[in-house]
Design a protein around this motif. Structure first.
Motif, PDB file in Angstrom:
ATOM      1  N   PRO A 115       7.621  -0.851  -5.532  1.00  0.00           N
ATOM      2  CA  PRO A 115       7.526  -0.915  -6.991  1.00  0.00           C
ATOM      3  C   PRO A 115       7.045   0.403  -7.585  1.00  0.00           C
ATOM      4  N   ARG A 116       7.546   0.704  -8.754  1.00  0.00           N
ATOM      5  CA  ARG A 116       7.152   1.931  -9.457  1.00  0.00           C
ATOM      6  C   ARG A 116       5.869   1.671 -10.250  1.00  0.00           C
ATOM      7  N   PRO A 117       4.848   2.531 -10.101  1.00  0.00           N
ATOM      8  CA  PRO A 117       3.628   2.364 -10.905  1.00  0.00           C
ATOM      9  C   PRO A 117       3.929   2.485 -12.400  1.00  0.00           C
ATOM     10  N   ASP A 118       3.035   1.944 -13.203  1.00  0.00           N
ATOM     11  CA  ASP A 118       3.245   1.942 -14.651  1.00  0.00           C
ATOM     12  C   ASP A 118       2.670   3.188 -15.319  1.00  0.00           C
ATOM     13  N   GLU A 119       2.395   4.227 -14.548  1.00  0.00           N
ATOM     14  CA  GLU A 119       1.901   5.491 -15.081  1.00  0.00           C
ATOM     15  C   GLU A 119       2.388   6.613 -14.162  1.00  0.00           C
ATOM     16  N   PRO A 120       2.311   7.870 -14.594  1.00  0.00           N
ATOM     17  CA  PRO A 120       2.748   8.978 -13.731  1.00  0.00           C
ATOM     18  C   PRO A 120       2.003   8.959 -12.397  1.00  0.00           C
ATOM     19  N   PHE A 121       2.741   9.316 -11.332  1.00  0.00           N
ATOM     20  CA  PHE A 121       2.150   9.246 -10.001  1.00  0.00           C
ATOM     21  C   PHE A 121       2.722  10.343  -9.112  1.00  0.00           C
ATOM     22  N   SER A 122       1.982  10.647  -8.047  1.00  0.00           N
ATOM     23  CA  SER A 122       2.464  11.519  -6.983  1.00  0.00           C
ATOM     24  C   SER A 122       2.843  10.653  -5.795  1.00  0.00           C
ATOM     25  N   LEU A 123       3.835  11.117  -5.039  1.00  0.00           N
ATOM     26  CA  LEU A 123       4.277  10.401  -3.852  1.00  0.00           C
ATOM     27  C   LEU A 123       3.889  11.208  -2.623  1.00  0.00           C
ATOM     28  N   ALA A 124       3.058  10.622  -1.760  1.00  0.00           N
ATOM     29  CA  ALA A 124       2.587  11.295  -0.555  1.00  0.00           C
ATOM     30  C   ALA A 124       3.253  10.678   0.672  1.00  0.00           C
ATOM     31  N   GLY A 125       3.306  11.444   1.759  1.00  0.00           N
ATOM     32  CA  GLY A 125       3.856  10.933   3.002  1.00  0.00           C
ATOM     33  C   GLY A 125       5.264  11.435   3.278  1.00  0.00           C
ATOM     34  N   ASN A 126       5.765  11.116   4.460  1.00  0.00           N
ATOM     35  CA  ASN A 126       7.034  11.679   4.918  1.00  0.00           C
ATOM     36  C   ASN A 126       8.259  10.836   4.584  1.00  0.00           C
ATOM     37  N   ALA A 127       8.082   9.696   3.914  1.00  0.00           N
ATOM     38  CA  ALA A 127       9.222   8.798   3.673  1.00  0.00           C
ATOM     39  C   ALA A 127      10.284   9.438   2.790  1.00  0.00           C
ATOM     40  N   ALA A 128       9.877  10.266   1.822  1.00  0.00           N
ATOM     41  CA  ALA A 128      10.861  10.914   0.957  1.00  0.00           C
ATOM     42  C   ALA A 128      11.772  11.828   1.765  1.00  0.00           C
ATOM     43  N   ALA A 129      11.205  12.546   2.710  1.00  0.00           N
ATOM     44  CA  ALA A 129      12.006  13.446   3.542  1.00  0.00           C
ATOM     45  C   ALA A 129      12.912  12.667   4.486  1.00  0.00           C
ATOM     46  N   ILE A 130      12.473  11.504   4.923  1.00  0.00           N
ATOM     47  CA  ILE A 130      13.251  10.705   5.874  1.00  0.00           C
ATOM     48  C   ILE A 130      14.379   9.942   5.177  1.00  0.00           C
ATOM     49  N   PHE A 131      14.072   9.329   4.034  1.00  0.00           N
ATOM     50  CA  PHE A 131      15.022   8.406   3.416  1.00  0.00           C
ATOM     51  C   PHE A 131      15.794   8.999   2.240  1.00  0.00           C
ATOM     52  N   GLY A 132      15.312  10.085   1.655  1.00  0.00           N
ATOM     53  CA  GLY A 132      16.031  10.718   0.560  1.00  0.00           C
ATOM     54  C   GLY A 132      16.283   9.777  -0.598  1.00  0.00           C
ATOM     55  N   ASP A 133      17.553   9.695  -1.023  1.00  0.00           N
ATOM     56  CA  ASP A 133      17.911   8.875  -2.185  1.00  0.00           C
ATOM     57  C   ASP A 133      17.702   7.385  -1.959  1.00  0.00           C
ATOM     58  N   ARG A 134      17.523   6.990  -0.717  1.00  0.00           N
ATOM     59  CA  ARG A 134      17.292   5.569  -0.432  1.00  0.00           C
ATOM     60  C   ARG A 134      15.864   5.150  -0.792  1.00  0.00           C
ATOM     61  N   LEU A 135      15.024   6.135  -1.154  1.00  0.00           N
ATOM     62  CA  LEU A 135      13.662   5.854  -1.622  1.00  0.00           C
ATOM     63  C   LEU A 135      13.601   6.231  -3.105  1.00  0.00           C
ATOM     64  N   PRO A 136      13.911   5.307  -4.013  1.00  0.00           N
ATOM     65  CA  PRO A 136      13.969   5.648  -5.438  1.00  0.00           C
ATOM     66  C   PRO A 136      12.694   6.283  -5.970  1.00  0.00           C
ATOM     67  N   LEU A 137      11.535   5.919  -5.436  1.00  0.00           N
ATOM     68  CA  LEU A 137      10.278   6.480  -5.931  1.00  0.00           C
ATOM     69  C   LEU A 137      10.236   7.995  -5.824  1.00  0.00           C
ATOM     70  N   ALA A 138      10.974   8.554  -4.871  1.00  0.00           N
ATOM     71  CA  ALA A 138      10.954  10.005  -4.700  1.00  0.00           C
ATOM     72  C   ALA A 138      11.489  10.717  -5.938  1.00  0.00           C
ATOM     73  N   GLY A 139      12.502  10.128  -6.560  1.00  0.00           N
ATOM     74  CA  GLY A 139      13.056  10.737  -7.769  1.00  0.00           C
ATOM     75  C   GLY A 139      12.255  10.416  -9.022  1.00  0.00           C
ATOM     76  N   GLN A 140      11.350   9.468  -8.944  1.00  0.00           N
ATOM     77  CA  GLN A 140      10.561   9.052 -10.101  1.00  0.00           C
ATOM     78  C   GLN A 140       9.165   9.672 -10.110  1.00  0.00           C
ATOM     79  N   ALA A 141       8.768  10.263  -9.010  1.00  0.00           N
ATOM     80  CA  ALA A 141       7.403  10.797  -8.882  1.00  0.00           C
ATOM     81  C   ALA A 141       7.245  12.125  -9.622  1.00  0.00           C
ATOM     82  N   ALA A 142       6.049  12.351 -10.149  1.00  0.00           N
ATOM     83  CA  ALA A 142       5.752  13.640 -10.783  1.00  0.00           C
ATOM     84  C   ALA A 142       5.684  14.750  -9.747  1.00  0.00           C
ATOM     85  N   ALA A 143       5.310  14.411  -8.521  1.00  0.00           N
ATOM     86  CA  ALA A 143       5.257  15.377  -7.425  1.00  0.00           C
ATOM     87  C   ALA A 143       5.472  14.637  -6.122  1.00  0.00           C
TER      88      ALA A 143
END
Length: 251
Positions: free
Chosen positions: A159-187
């Protein structure tokens, strides 16, 4: 403030990570070793523990507690860190402090005097899933607030938080576009991974609040169940026991 020293271990990923947290008169520092070892952390962790203790000129028994990355993470890795922490704590008469590995990732996003207000941590859990949790940094208390505790889900189910957020961890690098939060994160902070120095810093706060356990209560935190050790895991555990007793004698 009296001096505090905490030995911290993390082998929840492909890194073998050991840190010694030291606080003397309010001055904090950490001696650490963090090495990519793959699936054989059990053969590296005891020598690295000896290295950090020797560098500090400190006997194991002079520590106040032993902390470990309790999970979630690699089944073998979690058993390694927990077993070593428990064995050393028994021998040296010390308490243990289990620390969540996802919270350690959030801690790795902190600058010396600041942290993102909101951090979602997402780590590759293999089997096309991610371990994740959601935290907020509380500035007045200088501690993390848990918005959603550690969970296991498909990468597109977070789920996407209801305020700006940073995304930590290696999941963005592993899953790319399959992890929607990566494109929604401020960093996206892909290098914010479990590290013993973060485990140590979190454990120091728990220690100050009296949040310790006796050695016999140490246990890994699993989200995905597994009921049996492999032959290799049992052999690695057996090989460590004699060395644990030797290290504990150094107290």
């Amino acid at each position: 403030m009296s001096a505090i020293s905490i030995l911290a271990l993390d082998t929840s990923t492909e890194f073998c990570s050991v840190a010694l947290y030291l606080n003397s008169l309010g001055t904090e520092r950490a001696i650490f070793r963090h090495r990519h070892t793959g699936a054989v952390s059990s053969t590296h962790i005891l020598p690295l523990i000896r290295e950090v203790l020797d560098e500090a000129g400190l006997a194991l028994g002079a520590c106040n507690a032993i902390a470990f990355g309790a999970g979630p993470g690699s089944f073998t890795g979690l058993r390694t860190a927990c077993g070593v922490a428990q064995g050393l704590a028994y021998g040296a008469g010390l308490p243990v402090i289990p620390v969540g590995t996802l919270l350690a990732c959030a801690e790795m996003t902190r600058a010396p005097d600041a942290a993102p207000d909101r951090v979602v941590v997402a780590l590759d859990a293999r089997m096309d899933e991610v371990y994740w949790a959601d935290y907020s940094w509380d500035k007045p208390s200088r501690s993390w607030v848990v918005n959603h505790d550690a969970a296991l889900d498909a990468p597109d189910a977070l789920p996407r938080p209801d305020e700006p957020f940073s995304l930590a961890g290696n999941a963005a690098a592993i899953f790319g576009d399959r992890l929607p939060l990566a494109g929604q994160a401020a960093a996206v902070l892909s290098d914010a991974l479990p590290h013993a120095s973060a485990v140590a810093a979190l454990a120091a706060r728990d220690y100050a609040l009296g949040r310790t356990l006796p050695a016999h209560e140490a246990a890994p935190f699993y989200i995905r169940n597994k009921v049996a050790q492999t032959v290799a895991e049992r052999q690695a555990a057996a090989g460590n026991r004699a060395t644990l007793a030797h290290l504990a004698e150094g107290r």
